[in-house]
Design a protein around this motif. Structure first.
Motif, PDB file in Angstrom:
ATOM      1  N   LEU A  53      33.483  52.388  49.674  1.00 42.54           N
ATOM      2  CA  LEU A  53      34.651  51.773  49.055  1.00 42.54           C
ATOM      3  C   LEU A  53      34.357  50.326  48.678  1.00 42.54           C
ATOM      4  O   LEU A  53      34.795  49.845  47.624  1.00 42.54           O
ATOM      5  CB  LEU A  53      35.856  51.859  49.988  1.00 42.54           C
ATOM      6  CG  LEU A  53      37.217  51.479  49.374  1.00 42.54           C
ATOM      7  CD1 LEU A  53      37.491  52.285  48.113  1.00 42.54           C
ATOM      8  CD2 LEU A  53      38.338  51.676  50.389  1.00 42.54           C
ATOM      9  N   ILE A  54      33.612  49.624  49.521  1.00 42.15           N
ATOM     10  CA  ILE A  54      33.187  48.262  49.176  1.00 42.15           C
ATOM     11  C   ILE A  54      32.316  48.285  47.922  1.00 42.15           C
ATOM     12  O   ILE A  54      32.444  47.435  47.031  1.00 42.15           O
ATOM     13  CB  ILE A  54      32.433  47.615  50.350  1.00 42.15           C
ATOM     14  CG1 ILE A  54      33.407  47.316  51.494  1.00 42.15           C
ATOM     15  CG2 ILE A  54      31.725  46.339  49.917  1.00 42.15           C
ATOM     16  CD1 ILE A  54      32.749  46.721  52.722  1.00 42.15           C
ATOM     17  N   LEU A  55      31.422  49.266  47.842  1.00 40.19           N
ATOM     18  CA  LEU A  55      30.569  49.409  46.659  1.00 40.19           C
ATOM     19  C   LEU A  55      31.417  49.613  45.411  1.00 40.19           C
ATOM     20  O   LEU A  55      31.162  49.005  44.360  1.00 40.19           O
ATOM     21  CB  LEU A  55      29.626  50.597  46.857  1.00 40.19           C
ATOM     22  CG  LEU A  55      28.655  50.905  45.715  1.00 40.19           C
ATOM     23  CD1 LEU A  55      27.640  49.788  45.561  1.00 40.19           C
ATOM     24  CD2 LEU A  55      27.942  52.237  45.965  1.00 40.19           C
ATOM     25  N   LEU A  56      32.448  50.446  45.506  1.00 41.53           N
ATOM     26  CA  LEU A  56      33.318  50.722  44.363  1.00 41.53           C
ATOM     27  C   LEU A  56      34.094  49.473  43.953  1.00 41.53           C
ATOM     28  O   LEU A  56      34.225  49.179  42.750  1.00 41.53           O
ATOM     29  CB  LEU A  56      34.271  51.855  44.712  1.00 41.53           C
ATOM     30  CG  LEU A  56      35.285  52.276  43.642  1.00 41.53           C
ATOM     31  CD1 LEU A  56      34.586  52.634  42.342  1.00 41.53           C
ATOM     32  CD2 LEU A  56      36.126  53.446  44.141  1.00 41.53           C
ATOM     33  N   ILE A  57      34.594  48.726  44.937  1.00 41.11           N
ATOM     34  CA  ILE A  57      35.341  47.500  44.631  1.00 41.11           C
ATOM     35  C   ILE A  57      34.439  46.475  43.956  1.00 41.11           C
ATOM     36  O   ILE A  57      34.801  45.867  42.939  1.00 41.11           O
ATOM     37  CB  ILE A  57      35.958  46.926  45.919  1.00 41.11           C
ATOM     38  CG1 ILE A  57      37.061  47.851  46.436  1.00 41.11           C
ATOM     39  CG2 ILE A  57      36.512  45.529  45.678  1.00 41.11           C
ATOM     40  CD1 ILE A  57      37.560  47.482  47.810  1.00 41.11           C
ATOM     41  N   LEU A 116      34.736  45.008  40.054  1.00 36.74           N
ATOM     42  CA  LEU A 116      34.762  43.580  39.715  1.00 36.74           C
ATOM     43  C   LEU A 116      33.599  43.217  38.798  1.00 36.74           C
ATOM     44  O   LEU A 116      33.738  42.350  37.923  1.00 36.74           O
ATOM     45  CB  LEU A 116      34.717  42.746  40.993  1.00 36.74           C
ATOM     46  CG  LEU A 116      35.954  42.853  41.898  1.00 36.74           C
ATOM     47  CD1 LEU A 116      35.738  42.052  43.180  1.00 36.74           C
ATOM     48  CD2 LEU A 116      37.203  42.345  41.167  1.00 36.74           C
ATOM     49  N   GLY A 117      32.459  43.877  38.987  1.00 36.72           N
ATOM     50  CA  GLY A 117      31.327  43.652  38.085  1.00 36.72           C
ATOM     51  C   GLY A 117      31.667  44.045  36.660  1.00 36.72           C
ATOM     52  O   GLY A 117      31.304  43.347  35.699  1.00 36.72           O
ATOM     53  N   TRP A 121      42.375  42.698  32.937  1.00 35.16           N
ATOM     54  CA  TRP A 121      43.511  42.767  33.862  1.00 35.16           C
ATOM     55  C   TRP A 121      43.767  44.213  34.308  1.00 35.16           C
ATOM     56  O   TRP A 121      44.002  44.485  35.500  1.00 35.16           O
ATOM     57  CB  TRP A 121      44.769  42.207  33.204  1.00 35.16           C
ATOM     58  CG  TRP A 121      44.936  40.728  33.387  1.00 35.16           C
ATOM     59  CD1 TRP A 121      44.805  39.755  32.442  1.00 35.16           C
ATOM     60  CD2 TRP A 121      45.273  40.050  34.605  1.00 35.16           C
ATOM     61  NE1 TRP A 121      45.037  38.513  32.977  1.00 35.16           N
ATOM     62  CE2 TRP A 121      45.330  38.666  34.317  1.00 35.16           C
ATOM     63  CE3 TRP A 121      45.518  40.472  35.906  1.00 35.16           C
ATOM     64  CZ2 TRP A 121      45.630  37.709  35.274  1.00 35.16           C
ATOM     65  CZ3 TRP A 121      45.820  39.520  36.885  1.00 35.16           C
ATOM     66  CH2 TRP A 121      45.871  38.161  36.563  1.00 35.16           C
ATOM     67  N   VAL A 122      43.729  45.134  33.351  1.00 38.61           N
ATOM     68  CA  VAL A 122      44.011  46.537  33.679  1.00 38.61           C
ATOM     69  C   VAL A 122      43.004  47.070  34.696  1.00 38.61           C
ATOM     70  O   VAL A 122      43.374  47.682  35.704  1.00 38.61           O
ATOM     71  CB  VAL A 122      43.998  47.405  32.406  1.00 38.61           C
ATOM     72  CG1 VAL A 122      44.130  48.883  32.769  1.00 38.61           C
ATOM     73  CG2 VAL A 122      45.125  46.998  31.472  1.00 38.61           C
ATOM     74  N   ILE A 123      41.714  46.845  34.466  1.00 41.49           N
ATOM     75  CA  ILE A 123      40.681  47.326  35.384  1.00 41.49           C
ATOM     76  C   ILE A 123      40.718  46.558  36.703  1.00 41.49           C
ATOM     77  O   ILE A 123      40.635  47.147  37.790  1.00 41.49           O
ATOM     78  CB  ILE A 123      39.288  47.196  34.740  1.00 41.49           C
ATOM     79  CG1 ILE A 123      39.177  48.102  33.516  1.00 41.49           C
ATOM     80  CG2 ILE A 123      38.196  47.541  35.755  1.00 41.49           C
ATOM     81  CD1 ILE A 123      39.236  49.577  33.835  1.00 41.49           C
TER      82      ILE A 123
END
Length: 601
Positions: A117-121, A125-126, A222-224
């Protein structure tokens, strides 16, 4: 869900179980502790938050892709860049599903759960921070491809982890409902992504600006970016959730910790089980603390007469050693006992499903507009443009894309998910998958025939698409996620679910390539495009009927079957330990060896 505090569990009280020496009694205590529980909302929410973010990330990105295209390659008449971004995401998802499924079996569910989940977050953000740099010093397209691959890996990892953790922590009678509820978080994430997109567009449209490029660039970010908020909250709970007692018992072979964790997790005291009374007599014939075997768990007192009396966890181990992957066990379980058929069934049915599910191309702005009957273009136009009418603004086009997706795609998914939750424990899940494929076959043939003969879209097409999405989620889209987490033993559960899910994503990749590079679809004006798409839908109907055939002959039941007209009405759900025996039943190697050992004792 019991008393959640601190790390949720500690093992310094493991000595409370030292009096119990019988390995089988401890296993029975653990399974009965889990099965006594009510519906575990905390497990569902902790597992579901990842699926919510998955749905948001995967499908919200389809909504913002037209904005990205306008900002960075607005005059490009092809859709190739958008397709490559989608393929990068799907490829990463396939890798994440297979790799993290295996890692969950090797290192444990808990160790992988918070990390993915940290990887996905971080990857999300990337994506949000992807840029061209000063005077084009970087390629925003390359950065988007890179970060979408990592996003895909994080999304893919959540499939086997959420499914396996939910399955192993669920009481048997609530297992299907809990897993269906977790999967339902995905369409909720899609709906949330569309709603946020509509809100962001509405706010930006009412803001006076002369620089549309900068405004649209802010909008998609903003959406992502807002999608990471539930993920950050979910991380806190994921690091707190304990390892599943089944993994501790069957793989790490630590029944003391497994039993303590199970009782602590569900707020019970160690002595709350009825099996304590039989501990002394069982210990007299038990395996002791140095010779226990995980695959010798007897869950019924009478002599062996049915398969349900025996369960398995892992190959031969002692209480002082962990199970390790062995070629002998793989050959025995998958080849000799023919459980490869089950794995092939869950994988092929998911591949065939996703070939049709991703092939209908509803995320394409032109496709949505044409289905709605509002596509107003002549000749070739950029992928983001759905109208050449001067009175229709760019904001209107982006807003309509989100609105059409919300109504055409999300309405049916939502209704199907609700039906699945309400009936998952009552209807035979394998039959539901089979008949769901058949219903989708009929819907695809109806749509294809309508497009070929009348070339009409609009209201009839919208109704059929909504019905299609309903039967996807009230059927194989949900069951292909649930069944692999039920059918396999603990030692292979994550790996087999990951392989099955990865096969599904392979199907989605193949259909993206198929429809794009052969220019098949209904996103261009004119009757010819509609006719061509009708032919494609007929092809998809063939994959749906193949899915029904695979389900019928390769996927075993996970519930007791009724008789006559009640055969499709699900009976009692089998325990994970019953299902772990596999196709060989009481003739499986571990059961035969366990029977011999019992006779010797």
């Amino acid at each position: 869900m019991g008393k959640w505090r601190g790390r949720l569990y500690k093992t310094d009280r493991a000595r409370d179980f030292d009096h119990e020496l019988d390995r089988n009694v401890r296993a029975r205590q653990i399974y009965e502790t889990i099965d006594r529980q009510k519906f575990q909302w905390v497990v569902v929410l902790v597992s579901g938050v990842g699926f919510f973010l998955d749905g948001f990330t995967l499908f919200a990105s389809n909504i913002v892709t037209p904005m990205i295209a306008y900002v960075y390659w607005r005059d490009d008449l092809s859709n190739r860049r958008n397709v490559h971004i989608n393929l990068a995401t799907l490829s990463g998802t396939m890798l994440g599903q297979v790799i993290f499924g295996f890692l969950a079996d090797k290192y444990g569910r808990k160790k992988m759960y918070g990390f993915e989940l940290i990887l996905l977050i971080a990857a999300t953000l990337g994506v949000v921070m992807s840029s061209e740099g000063a005077e084009g010093s970087m390629s925003v397209f390359a950065w988007l491809i890179w970060w979408r691959i990592i996003v895909g890996i994080g999304v893919g990892a959540d499939y086997p982890l959420s499914a396996v953790i939910t399955s192993e922590l669920s009481p048997t009678k609530h297992r299907a409902t809990m897993m269906a509820t977790v999967f339902f978080m995905q369409p909720l994430g899609q709906i949330c992504g569309n709603i946020i997109s509509l809100v962001v567009i509405a706010i930006s449209r009412n803001t006076e600006t002369d620089n549309l490029t900068r405004t649209f660039d802010q909008m998609w970010r903003w959406v992502i970016g807002l999608g990471v908020v539930p993920g950050v909250i979910g991380v806190l709970f994921r690091f707190a959730i304990p390892e599943t007692p089944r993994f501790l018992l069957d793989i790490e072979d630590d029944p003391i910790k497994a039993e303590f964790d199970a009782t602590e997790l569900f707020g019970e005291s160690p002595g709350d089980t009825d099996l304590e009374d039989g501990a002394s007599s069982a210990s007299a014939r038990g395996s002791g603390t140095s010779g226990g075997r995980t695959d010798e768990i007897i869950i019924a007192a009478p002599p062996l007469t049915t398969q349900a009396e025996w369960t398995i966890g892992a190959p031969t181990v002692t209480l002082n050693s962990n199970w390790t992957l062995s070629k002998r066990d793989i050959v025995q379980y998958f080849i000799t006992e023919r459980n490869w058929i089950t794995l092939a069934g869950t994988a092929l049915s998911w591949l065939l499903l996703d070939f049709g599910f991703y092939g209908i191309g509803l995320s394409n702005p032109k496709f949505l507009a044409k289905t709605w009957g509002s596509l107003d273009i002549v000749g070739a136009t950029p992928s983001w443009q759905t109208s050449q009418d001067p009175s229709v603004s760019h904001f209107d086009m982006f807003f309509n894309t989100s609105l059409h997706a919300l109504l055409i795609l999300n309405l049916g998914s939502f209704l199907g998910g609700v039906l699945m939750i309400s009936s998952a424990a009552h209807i035979n899940r394998v039959s539901l998958q089979k008949y769901g494929f058949i219903a989708l076959t009929a819907i695809f043939i109806a749509m294809g025939t309508m497009f070929i003969t009348t070339q009409k879209e609009g209201a009839p097409a919208i109704v059929l698409y909504i019905l299609g999405q309903l039967f996807f989620n009230f059927g194989p889209n949900s069951t292909t996620y649930i069944l692999p987490a039920e059918l396999f033993p603990t030692r292979y559960r994550g790996t087999c679910h990951g392989i099955s899910a990865g096969a599904g994503k392979l199907g989605s990749i193949l259909v993206q390539i198929f429809t794009t590079y052969y220019n098949l679809g209904s996103s261009t004006p004119g009757d010819e495009g509609t006719k061509r798409y009708g032919v494609v839908l007929i092809v998809f109907s063939a994959t749906m009927i193949l899915g029904a055939v695979v389900t019928q002959y390769m996927v075993p039941d996970v519930q007791e079957k009724g008789q006559g007209l009640k055969r499709s009405w699900g009976g009692r759900s089998k325990t994970l330990e019953e299902l772990a025996i596999g196709r060989a039943g009481v003739q499986s190697d571990v059961i035969v060896r366990a029977r011999r050992r019992r006779d010797l004792d």
